[in-house]
Design a protein around this motif. Sequence first.
Motif, PDB file in Angstrom:
ATOM      1  N   LEU A   1      -1.715   9.976   2.198  1.00 16.02           N
ATOM      2  CA  LEU A   1      -1.586   8.523   2.266  1.00 16.02           C
ATOM      3  C   LEU A   1      -0.125   8.107   2.312  1.00 16.02           C
ATOM      4  O   LEU A   1       0.275   7.256   3.119  1.00 16.02           O
ATOM      5  CB  LEU A   1      -2.279   7.892   1.050  1.00 16.02           C
ATOM      6  CG  LEU A   1      -2.590   6.402   1.122  1.00 16.02           C
ATOM      7  CD1 LEU A   1      -3.540   6.115   2.277  1.00 16.02           C
ATOM      8  CD2 LEU A   1      -3.193   5.923  -0.185  1.00 16.02           C
TER       9      LEU A   1
ATOM     10  N   ASN B   1      -8.733   9.623   8.757  1.00  7.42           N
ATOM     11  CA  ASN B   1      -7.935   9.085   7.665  1.00  7.42           C
ATOM     12  C   ASN B   1      -7.564  10.217   6.707  1.00  7.42           C
ATOM     13  O   ASN B   1      -7.795  11.399   6.996  1.00  7.42           O
ATOM     14  CB  ASN B   1      -8.686   7.956   6.948  1.00  7.42           C
ATOM     15  CG  ASN B   1     -10.014   8.415   6.368  1.00  7.42           C
ATOM     16  OD1 ASN B   1     -10.250   9.613   6.177  1.00  7.42           O
ATOM     17  ND2 ASN B   1     -10.894   7.472   6.081  1.00  7.42           N
ATOM     18  N   SER B   2      -7.006   9.859   5.561  1.00  7.06           N
ATOM     19  CA  SER B   2      -6.538  10.880   4.624  1.00  7.06           C
ATOM     20  C   SER B   2      -7.672  11.772   4.135  1.00  7.06           C
ATOM     21  O   SER B   2      -7.515  12.991   4.001  1.00  7.06           O
ATOM     22  CB  SER B   2      -5.848  10.211   3.425  1.00  7.06           C
ATOM     23  OG  SER B   2      -4.722   9.471   3.850  1.00  7.06           O
TER      24      SER B   2
ATOM     25  N   ASP C   1     -10.474   6.478  10.660  1.00 13.58           N
ATOM     26  CA  ASP C   1      -9.848   5.178  10.510  1.00 13.58           C
ATOM     27  C   ASP C   1     -10.784   4.078  10.983  1.00 13.58           C
ATOM     28  O   ASP C   1     -11.282   4.117  12.108  1.00 13.58           O
ATOM     29  CB  ASP C   1      -8.544   5.116  11.321  1.00 13.58           C
ATOM     30  CG  ASP C   1      -7.469   5.996  10.713  1.00 13.58           C
ATOM     31  OD1 ASP C   1      -7.405   6.069   9.472  1.00 13.58           O
ATOM     32  OD2 ASP C   1      -6.702   6.607  11.474  1.00 13.58           O
TER      33      ASP C   1
ATOM     34  N   ARG D   1       0.835  -1.203   0.000  1.00 13.20           N
ATOM     35  CA  ARG D   1       0.000   0.000   0.000  1.00 13.20           C
ATOM     36  C   ARG D   1       0.869   1.252   0.000  1.00 13.20           C
ATOM     37  O   ARG D   1       0.547   2.248  -0.653  1.00 13.20           O
ATOM     38  CB  ARG D   1      -0.930   0.006   1.213  1.00 13.20           C
ATOM     39  CG  ARG D   1      -2.028  -1.053   1.175  1.00 13.20           C
ATOM     40  CD  ARG D   1      -2.924  -0.940   2.376  1.00 13.20           C
ATOM     41  NE  ARG D   1      -3.668   0.303   2.352  1.00 13.20           N
ATOM     42  CZ  ARG D   1      -4.099   0.943   3.429  1.00 13.20           C
ATOM     43  NH1 ARG D   1      -3.829   0.465   4.638  1.00 13.20           N
ATOM     44  NH2 ARG D   1      -4.798   2.055   3.326  1.00 13.20           N
TER      45      ARG D   1
ATOM     46  N   TYR E   1      -4.592  13.794  -1.617  1.00 16.62           N
ATOM     47  CA  TYR E   1      -4.902  12.492  -1.015  1.00 16.62           C
ATOM     48  C   TYR E   1      -3.670  11.593  -0.999  1.00 16.62           C
ATOM     49  O   TYR E   1      -3.368  10.955   0.011  1.00 16.62           O
ATOM     50  CB  TYR E   1      -6.031  11.809  -1.784  1.00 16.62           C
ATOM     51  CG  TYR E   1      -6.294  10.398  -1.316  1.00 16.62           C
ATOM     52  CD1 TYR E   1      -6.837  10.170  -0.047  1.00 16.62           C
ATOM     53  CD2 TYR E   1      -5.979   9.313  -2.112  1.00 16.62           C
ATOM     54  CE1 TYR E   1      -7.062   8.876   0.403  1.00 16.62           C
ATOM     55  CE2 TYR E   1      -6.201   8.018  -1.668  1.00 16.62           C
ATOM     56  CZ  TYR E   1      -6.745   7.810  -0.418  1.00 16.62           C
ATOM     57  OH  TYR E   1      -6.958   6.530   0.022  1.00 16.62           O
ATOM     58  N   SER E   2      -2.938  11.553  -2.112  1.00 18.01           N
ATOM     59  CA  SER E   2      -1.765  10.688  -2.170  1.00 18.01           C
ATOM     60  C   SER E   2      -0.658  11.178  -1.239  1.00 18.01           C
ATOM     61  O   SER E   2       0.110  10.370  -0.702  1.00 18.01           O
ATOM     62  CB  SER E   2      -1.242  10.606  -3.617  1.00 18.01           C
ATOM     63  OG  SER E   2      -0.824  11.870  -4.082  1.00 18.01           O
TER      64      SER E   2
ATOM     65  N   ALA F   1       0.926   4.101  -2.907  1.00 19.62           N
ATOM     66  CA  ALA F   1       0.712   5.506  -2.563  1.00 19.62           C
ATOM     67  C   ALA F   1       1.838   6.374  -3.124  1.00 19.62           C
ATOM     68  O   ALA F   1       1.602   7.479  -3.639  1.00 19.62           O
ATOM     69  CB  ALA F   1       0.620   5.673  -1.047  1.00 19.62           C
TER      70      ALA F   1
END
Length: 355
Positions: free
Chosen positions: A295, A235-236, A107, A48, A291-292, A52
Motif C-alpha cells: 500500500l 490491488n495490494s 482495483d 491514505r 500489506y502496508s 499507510a
Amino acid sequence: MSPMASSSSSNSILPVSVSPLDDGRQREKERLIKGDEKAFKGSSMTKRGAYAAISYMCCAVLLILFNKAALSSYNFPSANVITLFQMICSCSFLFALRHWRIISFTDGGSLTTSDVNATFVPLKTLMRTLPLALTYLLYMLVTMESVRGVNVPMYTTLRRTTVVFTMIMEYILAGQRYTRPIFGSVGLIVLGAFIAGARDLSFDFNGYAVVFAANFTTAIYLATISRIGKSSGLNSFGLMWCNGIICGPILLFWTFIRGDLGMTMNFPYLFSLGFLAVLLLSCILAFFLNYSIFLNTTLNSALTQTICGNLKDLFTIALGWIIFGGLPFDFFNVIGQCLGFVGSGLYAYYKLIGR
C-alpha cells in the motif's frame, strides 16, 4: 514478510482487463478518488499515503523484535521455516477474507458478486507477477537471515543504507529522478550509518555482508512493486495473494530438501507456549507488514517506503537495545544514529511539502 470477485457470475476467475464500469463501481471509484485528499495543503502525500506509511512503521518495529526473539532468544534453527509459516498464514487470511467478501483482489472490484468461487487470479496474471513474486521470495529469505547475525541497533543502522540501493534501482527500472534536497537527506542517512557502524565493537563480517545483501534485495523488491504493482490490475491484497501462491510451493520444496523441516520437528521449544506465541504474532504481523508495504509503495513510492523504514528505526533501536542488548554505549554510534534520524526527518519534510 499475502481474490477478487468477477463482475459476472459466469466467470470463475478474476478479470484484469479494462472493462466498462457499472454505475455502482463508478461511484465507488469516485468515492475513493474524492477521499484521497492531501495530508495538508501543499503536500505531495495523501492522507491514505500517510496512514499507510504510519501503519508500515508500527508493524515493522514489532515484526523485527518478534523475529529476533524467535531466531536469537529461542535459537530457532531455520529462518526459512518462519518465512514459510508467514506465507501460509498470509494466504489463509486472504482466502478467508475473500471468501467472506470482505476484500477484493483487483482495483475497483465489487464485493457484492454472487460468484463465491472466484478466488483465484488468471494464470496470465500470475505469470505477469512472477518477477515480483521471485524478488519477494529472495527479499524475505535474505532479510530473515540478516536479523540473526547482527545486534538489533546495528541491524537497523545498516539497513538504512537501503535508500541508496533503492534510488539506483528506481532510476534503472523506472527512470525516477530526485531533487537535490532529497539527495542531501539521503546522504545524511548513509553518513550516519557509516559513522555508527565504524564503532560497532561486535563487528562480524558475515553478518554485515548478509545485511547489505538484504538491502540490495529489498531495493529490487520495492522497485519491482512500484513498476509491476501499479500496472497489474491487482490491488495490494491481490499482489500478496500472487506472491503467496507462487512462492509458497517453492519455499516448501526448498525447506524440505535442505532438511529445515526435519530440524523444525526436532526443535526442543517447538511446542513451548512462549515460542508458539512469538511465532503466531510474527506470522500475523508479517501479513499486515506485507500489506502496508504494498500500500505504501503504490500510494507513495519505493523511496518513501525505504525512508519510512529509517524513521521507524528510532523505536526499533530503543526497544532492541533494552530487550536484546548487544551494543555498548558509544559517542560516535550515537552521533551516527542521530545523523540518520535527521536525514530521515528531512526527507519526510521535503516529501510532505512536495520538493
